[in-house]
Scaffold this motif. Sequence first.
Motif, PDB file in Angstrom:
ATOM      1  N   TRP A  17      -2.922   5.909  -9.536  1.00  0.00           N
ATOM      2  CA  TRP A  17      -2.139   5.943  -8.598  1.00  0.00           C
ATOM      3  C   TRP A  17      -2.826   6.365  -7.457  1.00  0.00           C
ATOM      4  O   TRP A  17      -2.414   6.070  -6.274  1.00  0.00           O
ATOM      5  CB  TRP A  17      -1.343   7.305  -8.955  1.00  0.00           C
ATOM      6  CG  TRP A  17      -0.097   7.473  -7.963  1.00  0.00           C
ATOM      7  CD1 TRP A  17      -0.083   8.479  -7.104  1.00  0.00           C
ATOM      8  CD2 TRP A  17       1.192   6.552  -7.796  1.00  0.00           C
ATOM      9  NE1 TRP A  17       1.093   8.440  -6.280  1.00  0.00           N
ATOM     10  CE2 TRP A  17       1.789   7.380  -6.664  1.00  0.00           C
ATOM     11  CE3 TRP A  17       1.478   5.469  -8.346  1.00  0.00           C
ATOM     12  CZ2 TRP A  17       2.912   6.817  -6.226  1.00  0.00           C
ATOM     13  CZ3 TRP A  17       2.461   4.906  -7.660  1.00  0.00           C
ATOM     14  CH2 TRP A  17       3.438   5.457  -6.635  1.00  0.00           C
ATOM     15  N   ALA A  18      -3.696   7.025  -7.203  1.00  0.00           N
ATOM     16  CA  ALA A  18      -4.719   7.213  -6.183  1.00  0.00           C
ATOM     17  C   ALA A  18      -5.298   5.885  -5.669  1.00  0.00           C
ATOM     18  O   ALA A  18      -5.139   5.857  -4.369  1.00  0.00           O
ATOM     19  CB  ALA A  18      -5.714   8.096  -6.212  1.00  0.00           C
ATOM     20  N   CYS A  20      -3.879   2.953  -5.929  1.00  0.00           N
ATOM     21  CA  CYS A  20      -2.631   2.397  -5.350  1.00  0.00           C
ATOM     22  C   CYS A  20      -2.438   2.686  -4.036  1.00  0.00           C
ATOM     23  O   CYS A  20      -2.111   2.120  -3.161  1.00  0.00           O
ATOM     24  CB  CYS A  20      -1.400   2.455  -6.253  1.00  0.00           C
ATOM     25  SG  CYS A  20      -1.639   1.451  -7.809  1.00  0.00           S
ATOM     26  N   ARG A  21      -2.316   4.093  -3.901  1.00  0.00           N
ATOM     27  CA  ARG A  21      -2.079   4.521  -2.671  1.00  0.00           C
ATOM     28  C   ARG A  21      -3.024   4.419  -1.502  1.00  0.00           C
ATOM     29  O   ARG A  21      -2.890   4.187  -0.496  1.00  0.00           O
ATOM     30  CB  ARG A  21      -2.034   6.242  -2.681  1.00  0.00           C
ATOM     31  CG  ARG A  21      -0.848   6.812  -3.870  1.00  0.00           C
ATOM     32  CD  ARG A  21       0.279   6.888  -2.966  1.00  0.00           C
ATOM     33  NE  ARG A  21       0.581   7.506  -1.541  1.00  0.00           N
ATOM     34  CZ  ARG A  21       0.843   8.668  -1.283  1.00  0.00           C
ATOM     35  NH1 ARG A  21       1.333   9.419  -2.158  1.00  0.00           N
ATOM     36  NH2 ARG A  21       0.910   9.057   0.084  1.00  0.00           N
ATOM     37  N   LEU A  22      -4.298   4.382  -1.903  1.00  0.00           N
ATOM     38  CA  LEU A  22      -5.396   4.152  -0.998  1.00  0.00           C
ATOM     39  C   LEU A  22      -5.339   2.749  -0.575  1.00  0.00           C
ATOM     40  O   LEU A  22      -5.573   2.499   0.522  1.00  0.00           O
ATOM     41  CB  LEU A  22      -6.844   4.318  -1.670  1.00  0.00           C
ATOM     42  CG  LEU A  22      -7.917   4.317  -0.889  1.00  0.00           C
ATOM     43  CD1 LEU A  22      -7.909   5.525   0.289  1.00  0.00           C
ATOM     44  CD2 LEU A  22      -9.308   4.532  -1.641  1.00  0.00           C
ATOM     45  N   GLY A  24      -2.693   0.526  -0.999  1.00  0.00           N
ATOM     46  CA  GLY A  24      -1.365   0.259  -0.313  1.00  0.00           C
ATOM     47  C   GLY A  24      -1.006  -0.947  -1.199  1.00  0.00           C
ATOM     48  O   GLY A  24      -0.080  -1.801  -0.715  1.00  0.00           O
ATOM     49  N   ARG A  27       4.327  -3.110  -5.781  1.00  0.00           N
ATOM     50  CA  ARG A  27       5.009  -2.798  -7.025  1.00  0.00           C
ATOM     51  C   ARG A  27       4.601  -3.623  -8.282  1.00  0.00           C
ATOM     52  O   ARG A  27       4.498  -3.330  -9.220  1.00  0.00           O
ATOM     53  CB  ARG A  27       6.485  -2.845  -7.109  1.00  0.00           C
ATOM     54  CG  ARG A  27       6.949  -1.522  -6.209  1.00  0.00           C
ATOM     55  CD  ARG A  27       8.242  -1.553  -6.048  1.00  0.00           C
ATOM     56  NE  ARG A  27       8.861  -0.326  -5.550  1.00  0.00           N
ATOM     57  CZ  ARG A  27      10.151   0.124  -5.334  1.00  0.00           C
ATOM     58  NH1 ARG A  27      10.632  -0.162  -6.379  1.00  0.00           N
ATOM     59  NH2 ARG A  27      10.313   1.175  -4.782  1.00  0.00           N
ATOM     60  N   ARG A  32      -0.013  -1.136 -10.843  1.00  0.00           N
ATOM     61  CA  ARG A  32       1.477  -0.416 -10.905  1.00  0.00           C
ATOM     62  C   ARG A  32       2.033  -0.728 -12.214  1.00  0.00           C
ATOM     63  O   ARG A  32       2.738   0.011 -12.781  1.00  0.00           O
ATOM     64  CB  ARG A  32       2.109  -0.971  -9.776  1.00  0.00           C
ATOM     65  CG  ARG A  32       1.984  -0.594  -8.306  1.00  0.00           C
ATOM     66  CD  ARG A  32       2.074   0.939  -8.069  1.00  0.00           C
ATOM     67  NE  ARG A  32       3.484   1.096  -7.930  1.00  0.00           N
ATOM     68  CZ  ARG A  32       3.971   1.282  -6.840  1.00  0.00           C
ATOM     69  NH1 ARG A  32       3.521   1.105  -5.732  1.00  0.00           N
ATOM     70  NH2 ARG A  32       5.460   1.664  -7.078  1.00  0.00           N
TER      71      ARG A  32
END
Length: 65
Positions: A17-18, A20-22, A24, A27, A32
């Motif tokens: 998750w980190a 993916c957030r970093l 961007g 889906r 993901r």
Amino acid sequence: MADLYIKALESERKSLWATCRLKGLGRNTPERQRIAALDELIVAHKSRPAGEGKKNAAGEPEKKG
């Protein structure tokens, strides 16, 4: 005793998750999709009865000895 399996799943999910957030990530990326799969595994593991024995990769109870 700590449930190491659930801790490993949650740790992998948090790491993905980190990432993916970093980055961007959208889906439909493999990361993901893996998070979604981990969510299902975590829910399935937490919902099973506490007294149920461990199972091997084939889903059969582990043999002792």
